[in-house]
Design a protein around this motif. Structure first.
Motif, PDB file in Angstrom:
ATOM      1  N   UNK A   1      84.700-110.977 -23.907  1.00 30.61           N
ATOM      2  CA  UNK A   1      85.618-111.553 -24.877  1.00 30.61           C
ATOM      3  C   UNK A   1      87.010-110.963 -24.682  1.00 30.61           C
ATOM      4  N   UNK A   2      88.025-111.799 -24.868  1.00 32.35           N
ATOM      5  CA  UNK A   2      89.411-111.353 -24.852  1.00 32.35           C
ATOM      6  C   UNK A   2      89.976-111.422 -26.271  1.00 32.35           C
TER       7      UNK A   2
ATOM      8  N   UNK B   1      90.422-122.866 -26.024  1.00 28.90           N
ATOM      9  CA  UNK B   1      90.404-122.753 -27.480  1.00 28.90           C
ATOM     10  C   UNK B   1      89.834-121.409 -27.907  1.00 28.90           C
ATOM     11  N   UNK B   2      90.474-120.722 -28.863  1.00 26.29           N
ATOM     12  CA  UNK B   2      89.914-119.457 -29.354  1.00 26.29           C
ATOM     13  C   UNK B   2      88.638-119.693 -30.155  1.00 26.29           C
ATOM     14  N   UNK B   3      87.753-118.717 -30.126  1.00 25.68           N
ATOM     15  CA  UNK B   3      86.503-118.818 -30.896  1.00 25.68           C
ATOM     16  C   UNK B   3      86.658-118.273 -32.303  1.00 25.68           C
ATOM     17  N   UNK B   4      87.731-117.562 -32.562  1.00 25.71           N
ATOM     18  CA  UNK B   4      87.979-117.045 -33.900  1.00 25.71           C
ATOM     19  C   UNK B   4      89.434-116.665 -34.046  1.00 25.71           C
ATOM     20  N   UNK B   5      90.011-116.893 -35.239  1.00 29.23           N
ATOM     21  CA  UNK B   5      91.417-116.587 -35.513  1.00 29.23           C
ATOM     22  C   UNK B   5      91.495-115.854 -36.834  1.00 29.23           C
ATOM     23  N   UNK B   6      92.321-114.827 -36.895  1.00 30.06           N
ATOM     24  CA  UNK B   6      92.508-114.098 -38.145  1.00 30.06           C
ATOM     25  C   UNK B   6      93.975-113.897 -38.449  1.00 30.06           C
ATOM     26  N   UNK B   7      94.339-114.010 -39.732  1.00 37.34           N
ATOM     27  CA  UNK B   7      95.709-113.769 -40.198  1.00 37.34           C
ATOM     28  C   UNK B   7      95.609-112.796 -41.359  1.00 37.34           C
TER      29      UNK B   7
ATOM     30  N   UNK C   1     104.977-102.624 -45.079  1.00 37.19           N
ATOM     31  CA  UNK C   1     106.019-103.018 -44.128  1.00 37.19           C
ATOM     32  C   UNK C   1     106.405-104.484 -44.242  1.00 37.19           C
ATOM     33  N   UNK C   2     105.552-105.297 -44.874  1.00 36.33           N
ATOM     34  CA  UNK C   2     105.798-106.723 -44.954  1.00 36.33           C
ATOM     35  C   UNK C   2     105.382-107.477 -43.702  1.00 36.33           C
ATOM     36  N   UNK C   3     104.772-106.767 -42.746  1.00 35.13           N
ATOM     37  CA  UNK C   3     104.326-107.410 -41.514  1.00 35.13           C
ATOM     38  C   UNK C   3     102.953-108.050 -41.694  1.00 35.13           C
ATOM     39  N   UNK C   4     102.705-109.063 -40.885  1.00 40.23           N
ATOM     40  CA  UNK C   4     101.404-109.732 -40.846  1.00 40.23           C
ATOM     41  C   UNK C   4     100.866-109.651 -39.432  1.00 40.23           C
ATOM     42  N   UNK C   5      99.553-109.467 -39.329  1.00 44.44           N
ATOM     43  CA  UNK C   5      98.891-109.423 -38.033  1.00 44.44           C
ATOM     44  C   UNK C   5      98.178-110.748 -37.789  1.00 44.44           C
ATOM     45  N   UNK C   6      98.371-111.283 -36.610  1.00 51.75           N
ATOM     46  CA  UNK C   6      97.700-112.518 -36.219  1.00 51.75           C
ATOM     47  C   UNK C   6      96.943-112.234 -34.931  1.00 51.75           C
ATOM     48  N   UNK C   7      95.693-112.644 -34.896  1.00 41.86           N
ATOM     49  CA  UNK C   7      94.890-112.381 -33.710  1.00 41.86           C
ATOM     50  C   UNK C   7      93.898-113.491 -33.452  1.00 41.86           C
ATOM     51  N   UNK C   8      93.425-113.531 -32.212  1.00 39.95           N
ATOM     52  CA  UNK C   8      92.443-114.543 -31.827  1.00 39.95           C
ATOM     53  C   UNK C   8      91.479-113.949 -30.811  1.00 39.95           C
ATOM     54  N   UNK C   9      90.264-114.478 -30.824  1.00 39.19           N
ATOM     55  CA  UNK C   9      89.249-114.111 -29.843  1.00 39.19           C
ATOM     56  C   UNK C   9      89.022-115.292 -28.904  1.00 39.19           C
ATOM     57  N   UNK C  10      88.814-114.982 -27.634  1.00 33.60           N
ATOM     58  CA  UNK C  10      88.587-116.006 -26.612  1.00 33.60           C
ATOM     59  C   UNK C  10      87.387-115.615 -25.751  1.00 33.60           C
ATOM     60  N   UNK C  11      86.598-116.589 -25.362  1.00 30.32           N
ATOM     61  CA  UNK C  11      85.528-116.331 -24.400  1.00 30.32           C
ATOM     62  C   UNK C  11      85.999-116.591 -22.974  1.00 30.32           C
ATOM     63  N   UNK C  12      87.167-117.239 -22.829  1.00 31.79           N
ATOM     64  CA  UNK C  12      87.836-117.380 -21.538  1.00 31.79           C
ATOM     65  C   UNK C  12      89.213-116.731 -21.654  1.00 31.79           C
TER      66      UNK C  12
ATOM     67  N   UNK D   1     102.190-111.083 -27.662  1.00 28.59           N
ATOM     68  CA  UNK D   1     100.777-110.794 -27.856  1.00 28.59           C
ATOM     69  C   UNK D   1     100.327-109.662 -26.931  1.00 28.59           C
ATOM     70  N   UNK D   2      99.494-108.797 -27.467  1.00 29.60           N
ATOM     71  CA  UNK D   2      98.787-107.810 -26.653  1.00 29.60           C
ATOM     72  C   UNK D   2      97.407-108.380 -26.363  1.00 29.60           C
ATOM     73  N   UNK D   3      97.132-108.642 -25.100  1.00 27.84           N
ATOM     74  CA  UNK D   3      95.853-109.241 -24.699  1.00 27.84           C
ATOM     75  C   UNK D   3      94.965-108.162 -24.101  1.00 27.84           C
ATOM     76  N   UNK D   4      93.734-108.087 -24.598  1.00 25.41           N
ATOM     77  CA  UNK D   4      92.790-107.080 -24.113  1.00 25.41           C
ATOM     78  C   UNK D   4      91.451-107.739 -23.826  1.00 25.41           C
ATOM     79  N   UNK D   5      90.785-107.240 -22.786  1.00 33.00           N
ATOM     80  CA  UNK D   5      89.432-107.691 -22.492  1.00 33.00           C
ATOM     81  C   UNK D   5      88.456-106.693 -23.100  1.00 33.00           C
ATOM     82  N   UNK D   6      87.566-107.184 -23.965  1.00 34.08           N
ATOM     83  CA  UNK D   6      86.588-106.309 -24.596  1.00 34.08           C
ATOM     84  C   UNK D   6      85.383-106.133 -23.688  1.00 34.08           C
TER      85      UNK D   6
END
Length: 303
Positions: A18-19, A44-50, A57-68, A87-92
């Motif tokens: 997963x990325x 297409x991402x398999x999951x998205x979080x906001x 700080x007033x900041x919001x984090x947005x992230x997504x999981x990908x199987x590709x 975006x910071x992209x990482x392979x899990x």
């Protein structure tokens, strides 16, 4: 929703590569827009979080999981258009996340209640009402401040001599609150949820705890079901501020005189507004407790 919970919802016990792609930006509207834009990506991402970053700080984090592996150019275009950091992209690594969460989630004690997963069955202390909820259920395990607050409120009412003959768990999720009431009282209890999948989860939990005959289930929005006509001595509603405010008149009507309502899913800064709304509808505030960023309200319907 914590990231591990989102991860569990997107992956079974079968390992997979997963990325993740994570970024931050200012403002809820922009964060929501970025989350919506991610849904149209290819692959297409398999999951998205906001999520709001809880540091003031007033900041919001947005992230997504990908199987590709995600398209770096498409991610860069999105961040440029919406004013986000790159975006910071990482392979899990390939990981059995269900097993991982089982190791991480310790049992929860809330007064007389002990909420645990089957991996901790040997830790159930004597004299406690043990409620089995598997870690893979993610929500309603007792670890979240809203669920924990409701269980503590139930324990407090029971300690004070209150006893419910009829109880309802509105928006029940795993049905842990209904099961808590069923564990201490021989009562007429119903648990309902608008989500059919949540009702299925509740049914599985009731079976695992030997409570199928003690709690009825219903798929319903609010009290919109024949079996939720009341009156109830106790109503749980662990949902969100908006639905709670909308539910206030009907909850008051379905609550028996002298009965209690335990409400949660309320951020601390929202609690005054929700409490005032219910007081305006003829209830009194019996107790208020903050656990982390969440508030649980216990309200009493006086004669």
């Amino acid at each position: 929703m914590p990231w591990w919970a989102l991860r569990l919802r997107q992956q079974t016990e079968t390992d997979m590569t997963t990325w993740t792609a994570l970024t931050t930006l200012e403002g809820k509207a922009q964060a929501d827009a970025l989350g919506a834009a991610l849904e149209n990506m290819a692959p297409e991402p398999t999951g998205i979080g906001v999520f709001e970053v809880e540091d003031g700080s007033g900041l919001w984090e947005v992230g997504a999981y990908f199987t590709d592996q995600p398209d770096d150019t498409a991610l860069l275009l999105l961040t440029t258009a919406l004013g986000a950091k790159p975006f910071t992209v990482s392979e899990l690594p390939e990981t059995d996340w269900v097993a991982h969460v089982k190791r991480e989630l310790a049992p929860v004690e809330a007064g007389r209640f002990f909420v645990y997963g089957s991996h901790d069955a040997d830790q159930v202390p004597p004299g406690k009402h043990a409620l089995l909820i598997e870690a893979a259920m993610a929500f309603g395990t007792g670890h979240h401040g809203t669920t924990l607050g409701c269980l503590k409120a139930l324990d407090r009412l029971a300690d004070g001599g209150f006893r419910a003959e009829r109880a309802a768990d509105i928006g029940c999720g795993t049905a842990v609150l209904a099961m808590g009431a069923a564990a201490i009282w021989d009562a007429d209890i119903i648990a309902s949820d608008i989500d059919a999948q949540a009702v299925d989860v509740a049914r599985a939990n009731l079976k695992a705890n030997g409570m199928e005959a003690k709690v009825k289930l219903a798929e319903a929005a609010g009290f919109d079901h024949a079996d939720l006509s009341g009156p109830f001595d106790l109503v749980f509603a662990n949902i969100l501020k908006g639905p709670l405010i909308a539910l206030a008149p009907e909850l008051r009507a379905r609550l028996a005189t002298g009965g209690y309502a335990i409400l949660s899913g309320i951020l601390n800064e929202q609690a005054d507004e929700v409490a005032a709304h219910y007081i305006d509808h003829g209830n009194s505030l019996a107790h208020r407790e903050e656990i982390g960023e969440w508030t649980t309200l216990t309200l009493h319907k006086k004669p």
